[in-house]
Design a protein around this motif. Structure first.
Motif, mmCIF file in Angstrom:
data_model
loop_
_atom_site.group_PDB
_atom_site.id
_atom_site.type_symbol
_atom_site.label_atom_id
_atom_site.label_comp_id
_atom_site.label_asym_id
_atom_site.label_seq_id
_atom_site.Cartn_x
_atom_site.Cartn_y
_atom_site.Cartn_z
ATOM 1 N N LEU A 77 79.479 53.984 -22.186
ATOM 2 C CA LEU A 77 79.829 53.670 -20.771
ATOM 3 C C LEU A 77 80.536 54.752 -20.161
ATOM 4 O O LEU A 77 80.339 55.143 -19.188
ATOM 5 N N LEU A 78 81.706 54.864 -20.609
ATOM 6 C CA LEU A 78 82.671 55.841 -20.235
ATOM 7 C C LEU A 78 82.306 57.238 -20.075
ATOM 8 O O LEU A 78 82.356 58.141 -18.934
ATOM 9 N N LEU A 79 81.360 57.633 -20.998
ATOM 10 C CA LEU A 79 80.710 58.776 -21.333
ATOM 11 C C LEU A 79 79.660 58.999 -20.105
ATOM 12 O O LEU A 79 79.526 60.211 -19.423
ATOM 13 N N ALA A 80 79.005 57.980 -20.030
ATOM 14 C CA ALA A 80 77.923 58.010 -19.028
ATOM 15 C C ALA A 80 78.414 58.236 -17.637
ATOM 16 O O ALA A 80 78.016 59.110 -16.825
ATOM 17 N N CYS A 81 79.328 57.500 -17.333
ATOM 18 C CA CYS A 81 80.053 57.783 -15.944
ATOM 19 C C CYS A 81 80.474 58.979 -15.702
ATOM 20 O O CYS A 81 80.272 59.421 -14.691
#
Length: 319
Positions: free
Chosen positions: A82-86
């Motif tokens: 999720l952090l990477l996607a944001c």
């Protein structure tokens, strides 16, 4: 009976009593041995059962710990995704905006639109993965963080639409100048009479009127521009007439609608406030602050969950 006979009978009676006593003692001894054997067997069974239960509990505890460790690993991977996607959504939006500023009609700009759409799809998938892995507090913070990233992407898309619309008018101005210079050799029409130049000039006047007379600008619920005061209304009528000079199939009409909807809320149309920022820049700053706050809260929720101790009994229940 003589004394010798009596002695023989007495000896026989004593022998019989001795045999009976021996049998009785032997029976008692046999019962004691059997009882002791039963107790030994029972103790052995209890010991074996205790050993088996201890081994079974050890296996359960080990399997539960392994299961919970695996779950923690899945939660950690979901949070990292999720952090990477944001971050990818933010980066794709920045690349798209930069490509629009360089050339909004280039292939790199079109690719930027695709990249941003793909990044937002990945973000939705990553948010769903966090929902599956849980727990609920982490998921709620994930939703908040993903929404803040999407809000930033939406703001970027509106800015890109405005940049493309302005670039369209700028291109018409350049085409008008080229036509004027080509026609001027043979005594062509004045530059101001060419539709491409007039629509650009009228747009500049509308932009300045909206910028220095913000009280004469209002917007409906969708945010679409509506002129209210005389100066802005006069500039709007001129721009509207310049747009209507083009055929309705021309893209100028589409980009004019985009400017009505988004352009008059951009930085170029606004006067800086006391802090040196325009209202549109303050909106972006609020989005960025909210995104940073949501990111911090999400990381804190994930860290608290991963650091939370677990017990074998809980693990055995989950298994």
């Amino acid at each position: 009976m003589d004394l010798e006979g009596i002695g023989a009978v007495s000896a026989a009676g004593v022998a019989l009593l001795g045999i009976g006593g021996a049998l009785l003692v032997g029976r008692w001894q046999m019962r004691g041995a059997l009882r002791q054997a039963e107790e030994t067997t029972r103790a052995g069974l209890k010991q074996a059962e205790a050993t088996y239960r201890a081994a079974l509990d050890a296996v359960h505890a080990e399997s539960s710990a392994a299961f919970l460790q695996w779950r923690r690993g899945m939660q950690r991977e979901a949070a990292h995704a999720l952090l990477l996607a944001c971050d990818q959504v933010d980066a794709a939006g920045d690349r798209l905006k930069e490509a629009a500023r360089v050339d909004p009609h280039s292939l790199s700009h079109a690719q930027g639109e695709i990249d941003l759409a793909d990044a937002m799809h990945t973000l939705r998938s990553a948010t769903f993965a966090v929902e599956l892995e849980g727990p609920q507090p982490v998921y709620l913070e994930a939703v908040r963080y993903s929404k803040s990233a999407i809000a930033r992407a939406d703001w970027t898309r509106k800015e890109v639409r405005r940049i493309r619309a302005v670039a369209c008018l700028e291109r018409r101005r350049l085409e008008a100048i080229e036509a004027f210079e080509a026609g001027n050799i043979g005594g062509g029409a004045p530059l101001e009479s060419l539709p491409g130049y007039e629509v650009w000039q009228a747009f500049q006047l509308l932009m300045m009127a909206a910028k220095y007379h913000p009280d004469q600008v209002e917007r409906d619920r969708s945010g679409t521009f509506r002129p209210r005061g005389e100066q802005v209304r006069s500039a709007y009528r001129r721009f509207y007439a310049a747009v209507e000079a083009f055929p309705h199939s021309d893209s100028v009409h589409q980009h004019a609608r985009i400017l009505y909807q988004t352009g008059l809320q951009s930085t170029e149309f606004q006067v800086p406030l006391d802090g040196g920022q325009t209202p549109n820049e303050l909106v972006l700053q609020d989005i960025l602050n909210g995104q940073e706050s949501a990111r911090t809260a999400f990381i804190a929720a994930v860290s608290a969950e991963l650091a939370r101790p677990f017990h074998s009994s809980q693990g055995r229940h989950q298994v």
